[in-house]
Design a protein around this motif. Structure first.
Motif, PDB file in Angstrom:
ATOM      1  N   GLU B  12      -3.588  13.920   0.546  1.00 13.05           N
ATOM      2  CA  GLU B  12      -3.270  12.645   1.130  1.00 13.05           C
ATOM      3  C   GLU B  12      -4.544  11.751   0.871  1.00 13.05           C
ATOM      4  O   GLU B  12      -4.378  10.443   0.746  1.00 13.05           O
ATOM      5  CB  GLU B  12      -2.938  12.846   2.687  1.00 13.05           C
ATOM      6  CG  GLU B  12      -1.457  13.569   2.908  1.00 13.05           C
ATOM      7  CD  GLU B  12      -1.115  13.399   3.983  1.00 13.05           C
ATOM      8  OE1 GLU B  12      -1.612  12.927   5.095  1.00 13.05           O
ATOM      9  OE2 GLU B  12       0.391  14.004   4.224  1.00 13.05           O
ATOM     10  N   ALA B  13      -5.662  12.216   1.225  1.00  8.21           N
ATOM     11  CA  ALA B  13      -6.943  11.415   1.004  1.00  8.21           C
ATOM     12  C   ALA B  13      -6.960  10.913  -0.359  1.00  8.21           C
ATOM     13  O   ALA B  13      -7.485   9.798  -0.448  1.00  8.21           O
ATOM     14  CB  ALA B  13      -8.073  12.368   1.506  1.00  8.21           C
ATOM     15  N   ARG B  14      -6.551  11.656  -1.278  1.00  7.18           N
ATOM     16  CA  ARG B  14      -6.659  11.194  -2.641  1.00  7.18           C
ATOM     17  C   ARG B  14      -5.604   9.984  -2.726  1.00  7.18           C
ATOM     18  O   ARG B  14      -6.197   9.096  -3.347  1.00  7.18           O
ATOM     19  CB  ARG B  14      -6.143  12.256  -3.654  1.00  7.18           C
ATOM     20  CG  ARG B  14      -6.755  11.961  -4.963  1.00  7.18           C
ATOM     21  CD  ARG B  14      -6.436  13.230  -5.785  1.00  7.18           C
ATOM     22  NE  ARG B  14      -7.337  14.427  -5.703  1.00  7.18           N
ATOM     23  CZ  ARG B  14      -7.182  15.815  -5.799  1.00  7.18           C
ATOM     24  NH1 ARG B  14      -6.020  15.867  -5.945  1.00  7.18           N
ATOM     25  NH2 ARG B  14      -8.298  16.552  -5.537  1.00  7.18           N
ATOM     26  N   ASP B  15      -4.516   9.925  -2.374  1.00  4.09           N
ATOM     27  CA  ASP B  15      -3.651   9.099  -2.268  1.00  4.09           C
ATOM     28  C   ASP B  15      -4.321   7.711  -1.753  1.00  4.09           C
ATOM     29  O   ASP B  15      -4.191   6.522  -2.194  1.00  4.09           O
ATOM     30  CB  ASP B  15      -2.332   9.191  -1.637  1.00  4.09           C
ATOM     31  CG  ASP B  15      -1.470   9.964  -2.448  1.00  4.09           C
ATOM     32  OD1 ASP B  15      -1.855  10.321  -3.563  1.00  4.09           O
ATOM     33  OD2 ASP B  15      -0.371  10.315  -2.106  1.00  4.09           O
ATOM     34  N   LEU B  16      -5.061   7.900  -0.408  1.00  2.00           N
ATOM     35  CA  LEU B  16      -5.555   6.692   0.161  1.00  2.00           C
ATOM     36  C   LEU B  16      -6.572   6.252  -0.340  1.00  2.00           C
ATOM     37  O   LEU B  16      -6.878   5.211  -0.790  1.00  2.00           O
ATOM     38  CB  LEU B  16      -6.026   7.334   1.471  1.00  2.00           C
ATOM     39  CG  LEU B  16      -4.686   7.724   2.458  1.00  2.00           C
ATOM     40  CD1 LEU B  16      -5.488   8.563   3.660  1.00  2.00           C
ATOM     41  CD2 LEU B  16      -4.153   6.474   3.254  1.00  2.00           C
ATOM     42  N   VAL B  17      -7.392   7.171  -1.106  1.00  2.00           N
ATOM     43  CA  VAL B  17      -8.848   6.581  -1.803  1.00  2.00           C
ATOM     44  C   VAL B  17      -8.051   5.553  -3.111  1.00  2.00           C
ATOM     45  O   VAL B  17      -8.584   4.568  -3.368  1.00  2.00           O
ATOM     46  CB  VAL B  17      -9.431   7.741  -2.537  1.00  2.00           C
ATOM     47  CG1 VAL B  17     -10.631   7.216  -3.552  1.00  2.00           C
ATOM     48  CG2 VAL B  17     -10.262   8.364  -1.384  1.00  2.00           C
ATOM     49  N   THR B  18      -7.091   6.084  -3.929  1.00  2.00           N
ATOM     50  CA  THR B  18      -6.686   5.552  -4.835  1.00  2.00           C
ATOM     51  C   THR B  18      -5.786   4.206  -4.197  1.00  2.00           C
ATOM     52  O   THR B  18      -6.124   3.172  -4.889  1.00  2.00           O
ATOM     53  CB  THR B  18      -5.323   6.085  -5.334  1.00  2.00           C
ATOM     54  OG1 THR B  18      -5.832   7.516  -5.480  1.00  2.00           O
ATOM     55  CG2 THR B  18      -4.875   5.620  -6.939  1.00  2.00           C
ATOM     56  N   GLN B  19      -5.342   4.122  -3.204  1.00  2.00           N
ATOM     57  CA  GLN B  19      -4.614   2.831  -2.546  1.00  2.00           C
ATOM     58  C   GLN B  19      -5.823   1.898  -2.378  1.00  2.00           C
ATOM     59  O   GLN B  19      -5.703   0.659  -2.859  1.00  2.00           O
ATOM     60  CB  GLN B  19      -4.062   3.154  -1.319  1.00  2.00           C
ATOM     61  CG  GLN B  19      -2.641   3.615  -1.306  1.00  2.00           C
ATOM     62  CD  GLN B  19      -2.056   4.049  -0.089  1.00  2.00           C
ATOM     63  OE1 GLN B  19      -2.669   3.460   0.840  1.00  2.00           O
ATOM     64  NE2 GLN B  19      -1.156   4.919   0.046  1.00  2.00           N
ATOM     65  N   SER B  20      -6.918   2.342  -1.554  1.00  2.00           N
ATOM     66  CA  SER B  20      -7.794   1.438  -1.500  1.00  2.00           C
ATOM     67  C   SER B  20      -8.570   0.774  -2.627  1.00  2.00           C
ATOM     68  O   SER B  20      -9.277  -0.162  -2.872  1.00  2.00           O
ATOM     69  CB  SER B  20      -8.894   2.017  -0.465  1.00  2.00           C
ATOM     70  OG  SER B  20      -9.137   3.223  -0.321  1.00  2.00           O
ATOM     71  N   CYS B  21      -8.851   1.911  -3.673  1.00  2.00           N
ATOM     72  CA  CYS B  21      -9.586   1.545  -4.911  1.00  2.00           C
ATOM     73  C   CYS B  21      -8.630   0.314  -5.677  1.00  2.00           C
ATOM     74  O   CYS B  21      -9.325  -0.437  -6.037  1.00  2.00           O
ATOM     75  CB  CYS B  21      -9.659   2.795  -5.776  1.00  2.00           C
ATOM     76  SG  CYS B  21     -11.105   3.678  -5.456  1.00  2.00           S
ATOM     77  N   ASP B  22      -7.288   0.598  -5.688  1.00  2.00           N
ATOM     78  CA  ASP B  22      -6.471  -0.160  -6.313  1.00  2.00           C
ATOM     79  C   ASP B  22      -6.635  -1.719  -5.643  1.00  2.00           C
ATOM     80  O   ASP B  22      -6.846  -2.628  -6.228  1.00  2.00           O
ATOM     81  CB  ASP B  22      -4.706   0.199  -6.231  1.00  2.00           C
ATOM     82  CG  ASP B  22      -4.643   1.378  -7.112  1.00  2.00           C
ATOM     83  OD1 ASP B  22      -5.590   1.664  -7.936  1.00  2.00           O
ATOM     84  OD2 ASP B  22      -3.544   1.843  -7.005  1.00  2.00           O
ATOM     85  N   ALA B  23      -6.730  -1.679  -4.106  1.00  2.00           N
ATOM     86  CA  ALA B  23      -6.690  -2.821  -3.562  1.00  2.00           C
ATOM     87  C   ALA B  23      -8.090  -3.742  -3.917  1.00  2.00           C
ATOM     88  O   ALA B  23      -8.250  -4.845  -4.224  1.00  2.00           O
ATOM     89  CB  ALA B  23      -6.437  -2.621  -2.224  1.00  2.00           C
ATOM     90  N   LEU B  24      -9.254  -2.852  -3.951  1.00  2.00           N
ATOM     91  CA  LEU B  24     -10.380  -3.312  -4.235  1.00  2.00           C
ATOM     92  C   LEU B  24     -10.425  -3.884  -5.587  1.00  2.00           C
ATOM     93  O   LEU B  24     -11.403  -4.983  -5.851  1.00  2.00           O
ATOM     94  CB  LEU B  24     -11.622  -2.064  -4.145  1.00  2.00           C
ATOM     95  CG  LEU B  24     -11.888  -2.161  -2.482  1.00  2.00           C
ATOM     96  CD1 LEU B  24     -12.790  -0.624  -2.548  1.00  2.00           C
ATOM     97  CD2 LEU B  24     -12.741  -3.105  -1.875  1.00  2.00           C
TER      98      LEU B  24
END
Lengths: 107, 796
Positions: B12-24
């Motif tokens: 899940e953390a990996r997904d979350l990191v991806t989400q925030s990276c995408d947003a950034l």
């Protein structure tokens, strides 16, 4: 054998596991007077602690483990009050078991 | 169990990191997009909440600082400059890399805190800068691991703890300045059956001040008591920090309430008010003493003692007065004494500690920070602080999540361990169904039931088909698109090329190609290495490119295609190609080949030498790249794949990776043999031949048996000796020997009998047997016999 059963005393020694909670409870239930010696108990499973808290078992020797003493505080307190003359007083308590039981113990 | 939880977290953390990276990533160009900031901040916040369940403080801190910055940006108190965005991305990259470590090692690297320190400091510096700029002292982030719950918000069960113990805890708080945590641990009724010993867990809590066990429901009579149903609740007070405690109780987080109790909350009014008028007089008397700039605490103490002496012990005001007495005895009298005195004057309201705008104003000070508990953070942080939110819940419950409506459509998350278990079971099923043909034969031959034999065979066909479909279905579940692992590539290339002053474009195709998740994971690092190598060594600087008549911007393309049951990934650049002359020289220098050998090498073979460890190419910096490529090959080969390379001077280099699309099938073909009544298996690909050697064909050399086999001398190893089964039988007549490969050597394994080949699922040994040398695991044969699969390497 971590819990040894004498006539009126169950002696817990070393590590007492969950499997021993059932036999201990049965043993306690079969007696009007029951003492439990925890003096040599190193580790006692929660299930046994629960049995000691829930029944009228008299703890004749407190465990050395301070945590165990803390958790068993109500039972230890009760035991302290019960001990002087506990045998005679308990013996006159309402009899729940058939008298033959005591004879069986002796045998 | 912890492990499974950790795995779930990593996913899940990996997904979350991806989400925030995408947003950034998008924020870099449109820094004002509030929606994106919100997306980033909620992803990071969820990540923070979930990370607290584990012993990964550096990660939590890093995420926490990132969240602070993002939260400020969200509250429009901070402008997301490219610097900040870059820093945030670097932090998230670090988190992603730690997640990999967590997945593989189960823990963060040892240098994690040192590594995180500069980033944390940089993030904090930005945050502090922004805060100073805004002239606003009150933090917004909040939610520290172990943050105090606001005064007045303590759980009601604190009332069960005897007053004396509560006041002792308060005294400890005041002495040490650190909060005392209260834990209420109500083990599941089935805890004992689940193998849990709650008391043992409690015993591991460090720095306990108090431990109590009480009955959850009133005790039944001794005769009705079920000793195996847990009816206990543990209440613990401890000075251990929040992080330690969450770790301690993370397996049973949903049965545990861990609260950092605010100082005020230790004082809990109880009983009935005895004399309201006296209380009001006391407060009126004491208030002027407190109002002084430097109150004389002795006077206050005196007044308190005097009033306490006049008050019955059981009165409600007495409970507060005793608390006041403890507070006044502290070296530093806490700021909330004023509020407490006011409360006594007002008739000791039960919630005296709850922040009240009017009375708090008089007791201004550090308490403001506590009182102003960040409402923004409250939902997620407190839920996870209390330990009642699994990462899963945390994922789903960020307050104000704009996607609440879409939750129904959210994909079902399944713990990978479950899939693994399913796969393993299906493999077992596949092996088990193989017993059917044998049964069918036996029914026909031994019992003469040809009808039955026929029916069994037919049925086997049906089961076989279903099992195959099952296998396909579960394989499909594990498939992920290649795009998953290519996500970090463009950015890495951009960052790297920028520092090298090169211009590189990445062209991706076939990113939707599917492969097993584990296969993709084994590809992720090699691909990054190859790209790094291509940017550093392949693509030339702009001026060189222009001189060579190439476009300024170099191109690296990556294409993924499915080729039968394999996935092929080709990475090519239009750079300088491999300097084969240099490679030759280096290979000779490093002693890999001699000069004549180097001259004989074809261009292609010379280029392939870059995969050999220790061959350095372009310059010193390339040494790293050389070892990178050697590592690439090793990793790919380990995953059952192949690497090939072609390069043309001046035109570029292409590297082709080919891997099986799915994991290697779990069934292994073994040759089964018998020895001393036990069944053993040897992996079929190691078996050269099975033969019977007559006793006179064996020779003794230096106390070892040897045999001549195909004009070679082969040592004979007796399995019975090696497994210490029994003294070897006196050899009579022919001896069954199996020729097996051990590395490049052969040995002859002497056994009692051959049983023929079998397809089995090998289960690794664990527990006390795990270290038994000579075996890889056990397997069940079609007939249901246990067979120990040998590790013949150990027999050489």
């Amino acid at each position: 054998m971590p819990i040894g059963y004498l006539n009126v005393t169950a002696v817990c020694e070393g590590v007492c596991t969950v499997d021993e909670a059932g036999p201990l409870l049965n043993w306690l239930n079969a007696r009007r007077v029951a003492l439990v010696d925890l003096g040599e108990a190193a580790q006692v499973h929660t299930a046994i602690v629960q049995v000691l808290l829930a029944t009228n078992a008299i703890i004749s020797a407190a465990p050395r483990d301070p945590l165990l003493c803390e958790v068993l505080a109500p039972a230890l307190e009760r035991s302290k009050q019960a001990r002087p003359g506990s045998l005679s007083r308990q013996a006159t308590a309402p009899v729940r078991e058939p008298p033959s039981d005591a004879a069986a113990d002796a045998a | 169990m912890t492990h499974a939880l950790l795995e779930q977290f990593v996913t899940e953390a990996r997904d979350l990191v991806t989400q925030s990276c995408d947003a950034l990533g998008v924020l870099e160009s449109t820094p004002d997009d509030a929606e994106l900031v919100h997306a980033a901040v909620s992803a990071v916040r969820t990540l923070k909440g979930a990370s607290k369940l584990f012993e990964i403080a550096p990660l939590t801190r890093l995420v926490h600082e990132s969240e602070d910055l993002l939260a400020m940006a969200h509250a429009a108190r901070l402008e997301l400059t490219p610097d900040i965005v870059n820093l945030l991305r670097a932090s998230l990259d670090q988190v992603a890399s730690w997640l990999r470590d967590l997945e593989i090692e189960g823990a963060l690297p040892e240098d994690a805190s040192e590594k995180a320190a500069p980033q944390i400091a940089a993030l904090a510096a930005f945050a502090a800068g922004a805060q100073a700029a805004a002239g606003d002292g009150s933090g917004d982030g909040g939610g520290d691991p172990g943050a105090l719950s606001g005064p007045g918000s303590a759980p009601a069960w604190l009332d069960h703890i005897p007053e004396a113990d509560r006041l002792a805890a308060l005294a400890t708080c005041l002495d040490t300045g650190a909060p005392v945590h209260a834990i209420r641990y109500a083990p599941d009724a089935q805890a004992f059956a689940d193998g849990e010993d709650p008391l043992h867990r409690v015993g591991k809590v460090p720095h306990r001040l108090l431990t109590r066990a009480t009955a959850a429901a009133p005790w039944p009579t001794a005769a009705e008591l079920d000793p195996f149903v847990c009816n206990l609740i543990f209440e613990i007070l401890t000075t251990a920090d929040h992080e330690t405690l969450t770790t301690q109780f993370r397996d049973v987080a949903h049965q545990t309430d861990i609260v950092a109790v605010a100082e005020e909350d230790w004082i809990r009014p109880a009983g009935d008010l005895a004399d309201a008028a006296a209380c009001a007089t006391f407060a009126a008397d004491v208030a002027p003493l407190l109002a002084k700039a430097a109150p004389d605490w002795d006077d206050v103490r005196e007044a308190t003692d005097a009033f306490l002496a006049r008050t019955p012990d059981a009165a409600r005001e007495a409970t507060l007065l005793r608390g006041l007495r403890v507070a006044l005895s502290a070296d530093t009298v806490p700021h909330w004494v004023g509020a407490l005195v006011t409360a006594i004057g007002e008739g000791c309201p039960l919630n005296w500690a709850a922040p009240r705008p009017t009375s708090e104003a008089s007791a201004a000070g550090p308490g403001d920070l506590l009182g102003a508990a960040p409402a923004d953070d409250g939902d997620t942080a407190s839920a996870s602080d209390r330990g009642d939110a699994s990462p899963h819940d945390a994922q789903r419950s960020p307050a104000g999540n704009p996607h609440t409506g879409a939750e129904q459509d959210a994909p079902l998350r399944i713990d990978e361990a479950h899939i693994d278990r399913m796969t393993a079971l299906i493999d077992e099923l596949a092996a088990a169904k193989n017993a059917l043909p044998a049964l069918a034969r036996r029914a026909g031959k031994v019992h003469g039931w040809s009808d039955m034999s026929h029916a069994l065979k037919e049925h086997h066909g049906v089961v076989d088909r279903i099992v195959r479909e099952l296998q396909e279905a579960v394989t499909a579940v594990r498939m992920r698109p290649v795009g998953d692992i290519l996500r970090p590539v463009p950015r890495m290339v951009r960052d790297l090329s920028a520092t090298l002053g090169k211009e590189v474009e990445v062209v991706v195709s076939g990113e939707e190609t599917l492969a097993d998740r584990t296969v993709l994971e084994s590809l992720a690092d090699p691909i990054l290495h190859i790209f790094r190598n291509a940017v550093v060594h392949g693509i030339e600087p702009v001026d060189v490119r222009v001189a060579a008549g190439k476009p300024d911007v170099g191109t690296i393309h990556i294409a993924a295609v499915q080729d039968g049951d394999r996935i092929v990934i080709e990475i090519g650049d239009d750079g300088a190609g491999i300097d084969t002359d240099r490679v030759r020289t280096c290979a000779v220098e490093s002693g890999l080949i001699d000069g004549a050998g180097a001259a004989d090498l074809t261009e292609k073979d010379a280029a392939a030498l870059v995969f050999a460890a220790g061959v350095a190419t372009a310059d010193r910096a390339a040494e790293r790249a050389g070892s990178d490529l050697a590592a690439v090959r090793r990793e790919i080969v380990e995953a059952g794949g192949t690497v090939s390379l072609s390069s043309e001077r001046g035109k570029g280099t292409r590297i082709r990776l080919s891997l099986p699309m799915t994991r290697r099938p779990a069934t292994t073909r073994v040759m089964t043999v018998e020895c001393a009544g036990n069944l053993y298996g040897v992996p079929m690909d190691l078996v050269h031949e099975t033969l019977r050697i007559p006793t006179n064909g064996l020779h003794k050399v230096a106390n070892r048996d040897i045999a001549l086999w195909r004009d070679a001398v082969v040592p004979i190893v007796r399995l019975s000796d090696r497994m210490a089964l029994r003294p070897p039988l006196p050899a009579e007549g022919d001896e069954p020997v199996m020729m097996v490969a051990v590395g490049t050597e052969r040995i002859g394994l002497a056994v009692d009998a051959f049983h023929g080949p079998a397809n089995v699922v090998i289960t690794p040994l664990d527990g006390v047997l795990a270290d038994v040398p000579g075996s890889i695991g056990t397997a069940l044969t079609d007939e249901g016999r246990v067979c120990i699969v040998l590790d013949v390497k150990e027999f050489a």
